[in-house]
Design a protein around this motif. Structure first.
Motif, mmCIF file in Angstrom:
data_model
loop_
_atom_site.group_PDB
_atom_site.id
_atom_site.type_symbol
_atom_site.label_atom_id
_atom_site.label_comp_id
_atom_site.label_asym_id
_atom_site.label_seq_id
_atom_site.Cartn_x
_atom_site.Cartn_y
_atom_site.Cartn_z
ATOM 1 N N GLN A 1 0.822 -1.209 0.000
ATOM 2 C CA GLN A 1 0.000 0.000 0.000
ATOM 3 C C GLN A 1 0.856 1.259 0.000
ATOM 4 N N ILE B 1 1.941 1.820 -3.461
ATOM 5 C CA ILE B 1 0.813 2.291 -4.272
ATOM 6 C C ILE B 1 0.554 3.780 -4.037
ATOM 7 N N HIS C 1 -5.396 3.160 -3.046
ATOM 8 C CA HIS C 1 -5.469 1.741 -3.384
ATOM 9 C C HIS C 1 -6.582 1.481 -4.397
ATOM 10 N N PHE D 1 -5.609 3.100 -7.948
ATOM 11 C CA PHE D 1 -4.325 2.710 -8.527
ATOM 12 C C PHE D 1 -4.458 1.960 -9.857
#
Length: 373
Positions: A11, A14, A146, A149
């Motif tokens: 994460q 990301i 997230h 993305f």
């Protein structure tokens, strides 16, 4: 009160990627080509290296102080008043970055899509959206990135890869370009496009395993750097350096010349703009979130929601300051280059001081042990 550690290594990577990949994608190739002609890929690569060094410095500092952001541990390293001055500069810088990004978004939208919509409307709508979203906590902030993305990265990579079939490698020669004088300035401009990586200063304290932040930084910079380099290579390879100089947004023109196999979609500029708007939102969210979180930490407050709309009028005024598109891009380059002092030079100075203090403490400890023996 220490914040809950919810962010994983993946994460964190990301967040880094979706923060960097944003509004600068459209004019990326133009900056590089104006600086060095056919050496645009070389300039981009050198800019990526500088940006990676800055990110690495931030990561090392974050791992050394895993429970604090740069606003907090800078006070430990250089003193309260000096740290306060630099912290104010950081807040102002990211406020200006947010303003210029929203202005660039507005210029693209009113030029390419909503031609009859006032520029002020598009700018204020995007800023309001960023302000509302910035009221979220760190966990929700992570989920924003997230969720968006795959919408940002995969279509963008697809468009760039498909465009390479129209590229002519001869346009990339000579590799070192015809104007070596502009390489240094172009390198600094390209490095400035990666300054969103500063978001790691608030991500690392929220990571479950901050000792693995190096992996997130490396993966994030590898993907974004590779994508930006690929965009520049594709743009110069398709149009040539001289033609790119005549385009305002070369990456958008690249999408217009690209089609899916079997002509499912003959032009991908519409899909590209949809992806780009999403990328702009995540970038604006991160820069706005950084500004209000840093301001909250500087003033020793617990809740950052107080400032989510407080900064909005100031950022809007800055966004509308440039009189036209050319003045806006000139200001973006100036602010970006000087901003490297904050995002690269300042962390370097802090890390050097941290290493010196650690070494001096170790020496004093050895002396104490020697006296005891």
């Amino acid at each position: 009160m220490e914040q809950a550690r919810q962010v994983t290594v993946i994460q964190a990577a990301i967040i880094l990627i979706s923060t960097i990949v944003g509004v600068g994608v459209l004019a990326l190739s133009l900056f590089a080509v104006k600086a060095a002609d056919s050496a645009a890929p070389l300039v981009t690569l050198m800019g990526i290296i500088i940006a990676f060094i800055g990110l690495w410095l931030i990561t090392l500092l974050g791992m050394r102080y895993p429970n604090q952001s740069i606003i907090e541990y800078s006070e430990v390293l250089i003193g309260k008043w000096a740290a306060c001055l630099f912290s104010i500069l950081i807040i102002v810088f990211f406020g200006v970055i947010t303003a210029l990004a929203s202005r660039e978004f507005g210029e693209v939208v009113v030029t390419s899509v909503l031609t009859k919509t006032p520029l002020e409307v598009t700018v204020i709508v995007m800023l309001l959206l960023a302000a509302l979203s910035s009221r979220a906590n760190m966990t929700t902030f992570t989920y924003f990135h997230h969720f968006y993305f795959p919408v940002i990265v995969f279509p963008l990579v697809l468009i760039v890869v498909l465009s390479l079939k129209n590229a002519h490698m001869v346009y990339l020669l000579p590799l070192w370009g015809n104007e070596p004088k502009g390489i240094l300035g172009g390198t600094l401009t390209m490095a400035a496009l990666f300054q969103g990586s500063f978001v790691m200063t608030i991500v690392i304290p929220a990571m479950r395993r901050p000792e693995r932040a190096k992996i997130s930084s490396f993966v994030g910079m590898l993907i974004t750097g590779g994508l930006y380099l690929l965009i520049v290579v594709a743009t110069v390879g398709v149009f040539g350096a001289e033609e790119v100089k005549n385009l305002v947004w070369p990456t958008l023109e690249l999408a217009k010349t690209t089609s899916l196999p079997a002509n499912i979609l003959e032009r991908l500029d519409g899909a590209f703009l949809a992806v780009w708007v999403t990328a702009v939102f995540t970038t604006l969210l991160s820069s706005y979130y950084l500004a209000i979180r840093f301001l909250t930490q500087l003033l020793r407050l617990r809740d950052h929601k107080l400032f989510s709309f407080f900064l909005l009028p100031f950022i809007y005024v800055i966004a509308m300051f440039p009189q036209n598109l050319l003045e806006m891009y000139a200001l973006i380059q100036i602010v970006g280059r000087w901003g490297l002092l904050i995002t690269v030079a300042y962390p370097f100075g802090l890390l050097v001081i941290a290493l010196i203090r650690k070494k001096s403490k170790g020496s004093r400890g050895d002396q104490v042990v020697a006296k005891t023996d």
